[in-house]
Design a protein around this motif. Structure first.
Motif, PDB file in Angstrom:
ATOM      1  N   ASP A 117       0.805  -1.297   0.094  1.00 25.07           N
ATOM      2  CA  ASP A 117       0.113  -0.013  -0.136  1.00 25.07           C
ATOM      3  C   ASP A 117       0.949   1.273   0.191  1.00 25.07           C
ATOM      4  O   ASP A 117       0.798   2.227  -0.833  1.00 25.07           O
ATOM      5  CB  ASP A 117      -1.013  -0.106   1.284  1.00 25.07           C
ATOM      6  CG  ASP A 117      -1.953   1.243   1.064  1.00 25.07           C
ATOM      7  OD1 ASP A 117      -2.326   1.722  -0.098  1.00 25.07           O
ATOM      8  OD2 ASP A 117      -2.165   1.739   2.187  1.00 25.07           O
TER       9      ASP A 117
ATOM     10  N   THR B  75       2.267   1.886  -3.571  1.00 24.05           N
ATOM     11  CA  THR B  75       1.160   2.156  -4.532  1.00 24.05           C
ATOM     12  C   THR B  75       1.105   3.742  -3.919  1.00 24.05           C
ATOM     13  O   THR B  75       1.211   4.522  -5.118  1.00 24.05           O
ATOM     14  CB  THR B  75      -0.292   1.685  -4.136  1.00 24.05           C
ATOM     15  OG1 THR B  75       0.049   0.318  -4.436  1.00 24.05           O
ATOM     16  CG2 THR B  75      -1.183   2.405  -5.043  1.00 24.05           C
ATOM     17  N   ARG B  76       0.975   4.431  -2.842  1.00 24.85           N
ATOM     18  CA  ARG B  76       0.902   5.650  -2.794  1.00 24.85           C
ATOM     19  C   ARG B  76       2.037   6.445  -3.028  1.00 24.85           C
ATOM     20  O   ARG B  76       2.258   7.606  -3.563  1.00 24.85           O
ATOM     21  CB  ARG B  76       0.639   6.026  -1.294  1.00 24.85           C
ATOM     22  CG  ARG B  76      -0.997   5.480  -1.083  1.00 24.85           C
ATOM     23  CD  ARG B  76      -1.130   5.328   0.696  1.00 24.85           C
ATOM     24  NE  ARG B  76      -2.661   5.060   0.794  1.00 24.85           N
ATOM     25  CZ  ARG B  76      -3.571   5.825   0.796  1.00 24.85           C
ATOM     26  NH1 ARG B  76      -3.534   7.027   0.467  1.00 24.85           N
ATOM     27  NH2 ARG B  76      -4.971   5.129   0.920  1.00 24.85           N
TER      28      ARG B  76
ATOM     29  N   VAL C   8       2.191   6.969  -6.872  1.00 25.00           N
ATOM     30  CA  VAL C   8       1.120   7.951  -7.275  1.00 25.00           C
ATOM     31  C   VAL C   8       1.743   9.068  -6.871  1.00 25.00           C
ATOM     32  O   VAL C   8       1.455  10.113  -7.638  1.00 25.00           O
ATOM     33  CB  VAL C   8      -0.264   7.488  -6.421  1.00 25.00           C
ATOM     34  CG1 VAL C   8      -1.139   8.632  -6.536  1.00 25.00           C
ATOM     35  CG2 VAL C   8      -0.986   6.193  -7.042  1.00 25.00           C
TER      36      VAL C   8
ATOM     37  N   ARG D 284      -8.048   5.728  -7.341  1.00 24.39           N
ATOM     38  CA  ARG D 284      -8.184   4.813  -5.779  1.00 24.39           C
ATOM     39  C   ARG D 284      -7.571   5.853  -4.801  1.00 24.39           C
ATOM     40  O   ARG D 284      -8.216   6.361  -3.726  1.00 24.39           O
ATOM     41  CB  ARG D 284      -7.626   3.473  -5.887  1.00 24.39           C
ATOM     42  CG  ARG D 284      -8.010   2.954  -4.299  1.00 24.39           C
ATOM     43  CD  ARG D 284      -7.698   1.377  -4.505  1.00 24.39           C
ATOM     44  NE  ARG D 284      -6.206   1.237  -4.788  1.00 24.39           N
ATOM     45  CZ  ARG D 284      -5.465   0.527  -5.649  1.00 24.39           C
ATOM     46  NH1 ARG D 284      -6.308   0.216  -6.872  1.00 24.39           N
ATOM     47  NH2 ARG D 284      -4.417   0.516  -5.569  1.00 24.39           N
ATOM     48  N   VAL D 285      -6.481   6.598  -4.998  1.00 26.49           N
ATOM     49  CA  VAL D 285      -5.615   7.084  -3.970  1.00 26.49           C
ATOM     50  C   VAL D 285      -6.071   8.757  -4.070  1.00 26.49           C
ATOM     51  O   VAL D 285      -6.244   9.056  -3.098  1.00 26.49           O
ATOM     52  CB  VAL D 285      -3.944   7.048  -4.176  1.00 26.49           C
ATOM     53  CG1 VAL D 285      -3.331   8.181  -3.256  1.00 26.49           C
ATOM     54  CG2 VAL D 285      -3.535   5.746  -3.947  1.00 26.49           C
ATOM     55  N   ASN D 286      -6.258   9.359  -5.152  1.00 28.76           N
ATOM     56  CA  ASN D 286      -6.339  10.645  -5.404  1.00 28.76           C
ATOM     57  C   ASN D 286      -8.005  11.111  -5.480  1.00 28.76           C
ATOM     58  O   ASN D 286      -8.303  12.297  -5.582  1.00 28.76           O
ATOM     59  CB  ASN D 286      -5.464  11.319  -6.225  1.00 28.76           C
ATOM     60  CG  ASN D 286      -4.234  11.351  -5.876  1.00 28.76           C
ATOM     61  OD1 ASN D 286      -3.947  11.588  -4.586  1.00 28.76           O
ATOM     62  ND2 ASN D 286      -3.172  11.494  -6.867  1.00 28.76           N
TER      63      ASN D 286
END
Length: 104
Positions: free
Chosen positions: A46, A49-50, A53, A88-90
């Motif tokens: 996780d 991923t961040r 991004v 998904r993140v932003n």
């Protein structure tokens, strides 16, 4: 955790697994996952991923590279994969993010 974070930050484009990060830290996968979450506040993948991004966001704000080229640079195999993670993140697509930040 320093070895895991250094690995993720120095090679975000690498297809990391928890097992591979655990080997870099000389601990088991479960130990790495527990320590990482305790220290960083989220699991290693996780976090990755961040981080990817965030790197993509920087590229989108600064340059004119295509979303597809940025995806490859930060470790995604396709524009679609980056777009899914980015949204998904932003909560916004990479293209919309670029338009928004360039209009500011």
């Amino acid at each position: 955790m320093a070895a895991a974070l250094t690995s993720l930050h120095s090679r975000p484009e690498h297809p990391w697994t928890v097992a591979e990060l655990a080997r870099a830290c000389a601990v088991s996968r479960s130990t790495l996952a527990a320590r990482f979450k305790s220290t960083v506040g989220r699991g290693p993948l996780d976090y990755l991923t961040r981080w990817r991004v965030e790197l993509a966001s920087r590229h989108l704000r600064r340059g004119t590279d295509t979303v597809s080229a940025i995806a490859r640079t930060v470790g995604y195999g396709s524009e679609s994969a980056l777009s899914t993670a980015f949204k998904r993140v932003n909560g916004i697509s990479p293209r919309d993010y670029r338009r928004t930040t360039q209009a500011s």
